[in-house]
Design an enzyme around this catalytic site. Sequence first.
Site, PDB file in Angstrom:
ATOM      1  N   ASP A 125      65.059  23.556  -7.330  1.00 60.19           N
ATOM      2  CA  ASP A 125      66.104  23.040  -6.436  1.00 60.19           C
ATOM      3  C   ASP A 125      66.973  24.148  -5.820  1.00 60.19           C
ATOM      4  O   ASP A 125      68.199  24.050  -5.815  1.00 60.19           O
ATOM      5  CB  ASP A 125      67.033  22.077  -7.187  1.00 60.19           C
ATOM      6  N   GLU A 154      64.839  12.447  -1.938  1.00 61.05           N
ATOM      7  CA  GLU A 154      65.973  13.208  -2.477  1.00 61.05           C
ATOM      8  C   GLU A 154      66.028  14.569  -1.771  1.00 61.05           C
ATOM      9  O   GLU A 154      65.312  14.820  -0.804  1.00 61.05           O
ATOM     10  CB  GLU A 154      65.793  13.406  -3.988  1.00 61.05           C
TER      11      GLU A 154
END
Length: 313
Positions: A21, A191
């Site tokens: 991420d 997401e």
Amino acid sequence: MKLRNETKTSGNPLFSGWYADPEARIFEGKYWIYPTYSAPYEEQTFFDAFYSEDLVTWNKVERILEMKDISWAHKAMWAPSPIEHKGKYYYYFAANDIQSNDELGGIGVAVADRPEGPFKDALGKPLVDQIYHGAQPIDPHAFIDDDGQAYLYYGGWGHCNVVKLNDDMISIGTFEDGTTYKSITPDKFIEGPCMIKREGKYYFMWSEGGWGGPNYSVAYAIASSPLGPFQREKKILQQDPDVATGAGHHGMIQIPEKDEWYIVYHRRPLTETNHNHRAVCIDRLYFDEGGYIKPVKITFEGVTAHPSSNFSK
């Protein structure tokens, strides 16, 4: 005498360790990457950061923020997104993986005087602590438009919201229509939102597929407003059977004053089955003559050196 070409590349992954991420920024004349420490939830209790002066050699700064310093965080912390505003660094992150509005958690914000921290909890509570429009409050991404207005994009469970940040960067404002949480969910969104602006257009990107599987990927849309509407164009980052799987959840770097872009993302080695074995990588991202993003070729080589000392040259 002919000299050997010894052009040095970053290689992929960029640095050792299980990280995911990644948010990518340029702060104080250096490239910075802020990732999740990729581990089971009970071990995601801190954040590290990495910086470079050339995109090739990366230096680690350990534990720039720890769970013990966030009074309300208890389960896991992940998906950071820092941004600079008026000399301060604001660090947005997800914590606790809440599944309902009856649980404590969501998106927090910490603040520091330097890119390397140490960051301290700015509120003593989450900034976003409820589920609005079906969006789990995770995966924040901070973006400041050319007019100085700051936005925070976030969301999971296939829904994406955006909020306006007030000038203090630790409270949420309202839109012209009086709303606070605006749903901007594009087709196939899962997401990991990410926003950039290029030549007056807003390029909104997000992750699709399951984060633990091989089909994790990135798609994008183009709009004339930071609020959309965002109509999906196509995928731009995905697995390559010869390189790696699960390529997704990314950040972006633009070389200052140049139309030169890099995508920083995580992926999983071909032989790996552990969901948490993710590594941070970087590759070039190109636009075509029409302003559309070309599919990214993921590589083992990474990118060549681009010294930050050349920013003003």
